[in-house]
Design a protein around this motif. Structure first.
Motif, PDB file in Angstrom:
ATOM      1  N   SER A   1      27.190 -15.431 122.117  1.00  0.00           N
ATOM      2  CA  SER A   1      26.521 -15.736 123.392  1.00  0.00           C
ATOM      3  C   SER A   1      27.584 -15.995 124.448  1.00  0.00           C
ATOM      4  O   SER A   1      28.762 -16.142 124.119  1.00  0.00           O
ATOM      5  CB  SER A   1      25.630 -16.985 123.256  1.00  0.00           C
TER       6      SER A   1
ATOM      7  N   ILE B   1      32.080 -19.464 126.746  1.00  0.00           N
ATOM      8  CA  ILE B   1      32.542 -20.544 127.639  1.00  0.00           C
ATOM      9  C   ILE B   1      33.120 -21.699 126.808  1.00  0.00           C
ATOM     10  O   ILE B   1      34.179 -22.237 127.105  1.00  0.00           O
ATOM     11  CB  ILE B   1      31.393 -21.057 128.554  1.00  0.00           C
TER      12      ILE B   1
ATOM     13  N   ALA C   1      23.885 -23.371 130.678  1.00  0.00           N
ATOM     14  CA  ALA C   1      24.871 -22.924 129.681  1.00  0.00           C
ATOM     15  C   ALA C   1      26.304 -23.094 130.161  1.00  0.00           C
ATOM     16  O   ALA C   1      27.229 -23.139 129.349  1.00  0.00           O
ATOM     17  CB  ALA C   1      24.634 -21.457 129.320  1.00  0.00           C
ATOM     18  N   THR C   2      26.499 -23.189 131.465  1.00  0.00           N
ATOM     19  CA  THR C   2      27.858 -23.322 131.997  1.00  0.00           C
ATOM     20  C   THR C   2      28.364 -24.753 131.864  1.00  0.00           C
ATOM     21  O   THR C   2      29.557 -24.981 131.666  1.00  0.00           O
ATOM     22  CB  THR C   2      27.906 -22.887 133.480  1.00  0.00           C
TER      23      THR C   2
ATOM     24  N   VAL D   1      31.242 -19.510 138.788  1.00  0.00           N
ATOM     25  CA  VAL D   1      30.133 -18.657 138.354  1.00  0.00           C
ATOM     26  C   VAL D   1      29.786 -17.658 139.455  1.00  0.00           C
ATOM     27  O   VAL D   1      29.620 -18.047 140.609  1.00  0.00           O
ATOM     28  CB  VAL D   1      28.890 -19.517 138.021  1.00  0.00           C
TER      29      VAL D   1
ATOM     30  N   ASP E   1      32.717 -17.398 135.011  1.00  0.00           N
ATOM     31  CA  ASP E   1      31.475 -17.119 134.293  1.00  0.00           C
ATOM     32  C   ASP E   1      30.821 -15.938 135.018  1.00  0.00           C
ATOM     33  O   ASP E   1      30.233 -16.101 136.085  1.00  0.00           O
ATOM     34  CB  ASP E   1      30.573 -18.361 134.296  1.00  0.00           C
TER      35      ASP E   1
ATOM     36  N   ALA F   1      28.539 -13.950 133.683  1.00  0.00           N
ATOM     37  CA  ALA F   1      27.340 -13.588 132.922  1.00  0.00           C
ATOM     38  C   ALA F   1      26.352 -12.779 133.757  1.00  0.00           C
ATOM     39  O   ALA F   1      25.651 -11.917 133.242  1.00  0.00           O
ATOM     40  CB  ALA F   1      26.655 -14.844 132.398  1.00  0.00           C
ATOM     41  N   GLU F   2      26.322 -13.077 135.061  1.00  0.00           N
ATOM     42  CA  GLU F   2      25.329 -12.440 135.927  1.00  0.00           C
ATOM     43  C   GLU F   2      25.956 -11.367 136.805  1.00  0.00           C
ATOM     44  O   GLU F   2      25.310 -10.883 137.737  1.00  0.00           O
ATOM     45  CB  GLU F   2      24.679 -13.521 136.816  1.00  0.00           C
TER      46      GLU F   2
ATOM     47  N   SER G   1      27.576 -12.429 129.481  1.00  0.00           N
ATOM     48  CA  SER G   1      26.406 -12.592 128.618  1.00  0.00           C
ATOM     49  C   SER G   1      25.696 -11.255 128.439  1.00  0.00           C
ATOM     50  O   SER G   1      25.589 -10.475 129.394  1.00  0.00           O
ATOM     51  CB  SER G   1      25.411 -13.587 129.219  1.00  0.00           C
TER      52      SER G   1
ATOM     53  N   HIS H   1      22.554 -11.330 126.913  1.00  0.00           N
ATOM     54  CA  HIS H   1      21.190 -11.767 126.621  1.00  0.00           C
ATOM     55  C   HIS H   1      20.217 -10.703 127.141  1.00  0.00           C
ATOM     56  O   HIS H   1      20.565  -9.920 128.024  1.00  0.00           O
ATOM     57  CB  HIS H   1      20.965 -13.118 127.320  1.00  0.00           C
TER      58      HIS H   1
ATOM     59  N   LYS I   1      19.999  -9.805 130.828  1.00  0.00           N
ATOM     60  CA  LYS I   1      21.197  -9.504 131.618  1.00  0.00           C
ATOM     61  C   LYS I   1      21.357  -7.996 131.869  1.00  0.00           C
ATOM     62  O   LYS I   1      20.611  -7.187 131.324  1.00  0.00           O
ATOM     63  CB  LYS I   1      22.429 -10.103 130.923  1.00  0.00           C
TER      64      LYS I   1
ATOM     65  N   GLU J   1      20.969 -11.097 121.839  1.00  0.00           N
ATOM     66  CA  GLU J   1      21.770 -12.250 122.220  1.00  0.00           C
ATOM     67  C   GLU J   1      23.215 -11.792 122.097  1.00  0.00           C
ATOM     68  O   GLU J   1      23.529 -10.983 121.228  1.00  0.00           O
ATOM     69  CB  GLU J   1      21.541 -13.442 121.273  1.00  0.00           C
ATOM     70  N   GLY J   2      24.095 -12.306 122.906  1.00  0.00           N
ATOM     71  CA  GLY J   2      25.504 -11.930 122.770  1.00  0.00           C
ATOM     72  C   GLY J   2      26.291 -12.203 124.027  1.00  0.00           C
ATOM     73  O   GLY J   2      25.717 -12.485 125.084  1.00  0.00           O
TER      74      GLY J   2
HETATM   75  C1  LIG Z   1      22.809 -16.243 131.067  1.00  0.00           C
HETATM   76  C2  LIG Z   1      23.899 -17.101 131.541  1.00  0.00           C
HETATM   77  C3  LIG Z   1      24.730 -17.815 130.665  1.00  0.00           C
HETATM   78  C4  LIG Z   1      24.450 -17.926 129.209  1.00  0.00           C
HETATM   79  O1  LIG Z   1      24.407 -16.773 128.527  1.00  0.00           O
HETATM   80  P1  LIG Z   1      23.957 -16.792 126.982  1.00  0.00           P
HETATM   81  O2  LIG Z   1      24.453 -15.488 126.488  1.00  0.00           O
HETATM   82  O3  LIG Z   1      22.477 -16.914 126.999  1.00  0.00           O
HETATM   83  O4  LIG Z   1      24.627 -17.943 126.336  1.00  0.00           O
HETATM   84  C5  LIG Z   1      25.787 -18.516 131.168  1.00  0.00           C
HETATM   85  N1  LIG Z   1      26.040 -18.555 132.478  1.00  0.00           N
HETATM   86  C6  LIG Z   1      25.268 -17.916 133.365  1.00  0.00           C
HETATM   87  C7  LIG Z   1      25.611 -17.994 134.814  1.00  0.00           C
HETATM   88  C8  LIG Z   1      24.159 -17.187 132.925  1.00  0.00           C
HETATM   89  O5  LIG Z   1      23.366 -16.584 133.811  1.00  0.00           O
END
Ligand SMILES: *Cc1c(COP(=O)(O)O)cnc(C)c1O
Length: 363
Positions: free
Chosen positions: A55, A60, A84-85, A127, A153, A155-156, A177, A179, A182, A188-189
């Motif tokens: 994940s 992180i 999650a951050t 982020v 971060d 992820a997005e 991420s 998920h 995303k 998940e990953g």
């Molecule tokens: C989705 C997300 C995460 C967490 O991702 P996971 O893979 O679900 O652990 C962390 N930070 C941000 C900004 C996210 O949008």
């Protein structure tokens, strides 16, 4: 039929690789797709080292652990954020320091970061929210000036870039991420990336129980299990092969919203010169002058079976933390923000319909 906010785009290649991994990805082949996925991702991002993780949360956590964040240390991050951050900071018994966001990017404001730096500050997490891009240049300058590591971060923001360089590759570590919601998914990953060989080796070891590379079943330290499975990596490999196609669609969807949303009373995700916003989520911020509540808009979207999603809350408003009302922009913007549907197969007609409803209620 309901129009959801997100859903992945799964095509023939995805199914083919998943079936192949299920049938053949065992024994001596058990890391094949993981290796392929990591390699492809590193090429795409233009980064030296990639560790596929279970994940982004895990990525992180690994980054902070590899940077030796421990009890009493302070880690600075934006107040507006996904949980999650901050969770890894808390798990490491360090102290999250929430600062306000920039009203234009909705990401961490570097000036606020610098104000909070003291001798206990041991990391900054930036982020990239909803595809938008942090002021990376200023953050890098601060990181260098005070010798405080920067973790991105992203992820997005897979695919967002500054002068062609992908976000997530500027900091000491970058986290992604995969998920199901995303830009690309492995169910998940996640992934942890870096250009620093030493940090890579520490993080890699921590991600797999501190296992020694040479001596079988020998661990040199207590680590974690944050690895991605070969089955997930098979899906990820098919998805990363299609990344440009998927991103093109994301950008097209955003531009259609921009075209059809005629209201002057809103802001959408910002786009800056020399940057590519990957628009993970097209997001609306209602102008302050507007007196309608977003809940009113949600109710009307729901009538037409259109899903919507609230803008992230300030983390400091959650019951585990203490409110920081001084973070004025964060405490104001979230009430006026929401995300719109943007999945791969969303048609222009549906975007037109959604925009029409919004135009009616935001006028
Ligand atoms: C989705 C997300 C995460 C967490 O991702 P996971 O893979 O679900 O652990 C962390 N930070 C941000 C900004 C996210 O949008």
């Amino acid at each position: 039929m309901k129009i959801p906010i997100t859903k992945p785009s799964i095509k023939r290649t995805e199914i083919k690789y998943i079936l192949d991994a299920a049938k053949n990805g065992w024994g001596k082949n058990c890391y094949d797709y993981i290796n392929k996925f990591e390699h492809k991702l590193s090429k795409y991002l233009g980064v030296k080292y990639v560790i596929a993780t279970s994940s982004c949360f895990g990525a992180i956590y690994l980054s902070l652990k590899a940077l030796n964040i421990k009890k009493g240390d302070e880690v600075i991050l934006a107040d507006i954020n996904w949980i999650a951050t901050v969770a890894p900071i808390v798990h490491l018994n360090a102290k999250p320091v929430f600062v306000d966001i920039d009203p234009v990017t909705w990401c961490v404001d570097p000036r606020e970061v610098e104000k909070k730096i003291n001798k206990n500050t041991k990391a900054i997490i930036a982020v990239h929210l909803y595809g938008n891009i942090c002021d990376v240049k200023s953050l890098k300058t601060i990181s260098k000036k005070y010798k405080i590591p920067l973790v991105e971060d992203a992820a997005e923001a897979l695919g967002s870039s500054i002068n062609k360089r992908k976000v997530g590759t500027f900091g000491d570590f970058g986290c992604y991420s995969f998920h199901g919601t995303k830009t690309i998914t492995t169910g998940e990953g996640g992934a942890l990336v870096t250009n620093n060989k030493k940090l890579y080796r520490i993080a890699l070891k921590l991600s797999d129980h501190g296992k020694n590379e040479k001596k079988q079943f020998w661990s040199d330290l207590i680590g974690f299990k944050f690895k991605m499975s070969n089955l997930q990596a098979a899906l990820g490999y098919a998805q990363i092969m299609r990344i440009n196609q998927i991103l093109k669609k994301k950008i097209k969807i955003f531009n259609l919203y921009k075209k059809y949303l005629v209201s002057k009373n809103i802001f959408l995700n910002p786009t800056k010169k020399d940057e590519i916003n990957s628009y993970w989520m097209p997001t609306i911020i209602l102008k302050k002058s507007l007196k309608i509540k977003r809940e009113h808009i949600f109710r009307n979207l729901k009538k037409y079976n259109v899903d919507s999603r609230v803008f992230f809350y300030p983390l400091s408003i959650l019951p585990m933390f203490r409110k920081i009302k001084k973070n004025k922009i964060s405490y104001n913007i979230y009430k006026r923000g929401f995300n719109l549907p943007s999945y791969y197969d969303l048609s222009e007609n549906k975007i037109k319909l959604i925009s029409k409803i919004l135009n009616k209620y935001i006028s």
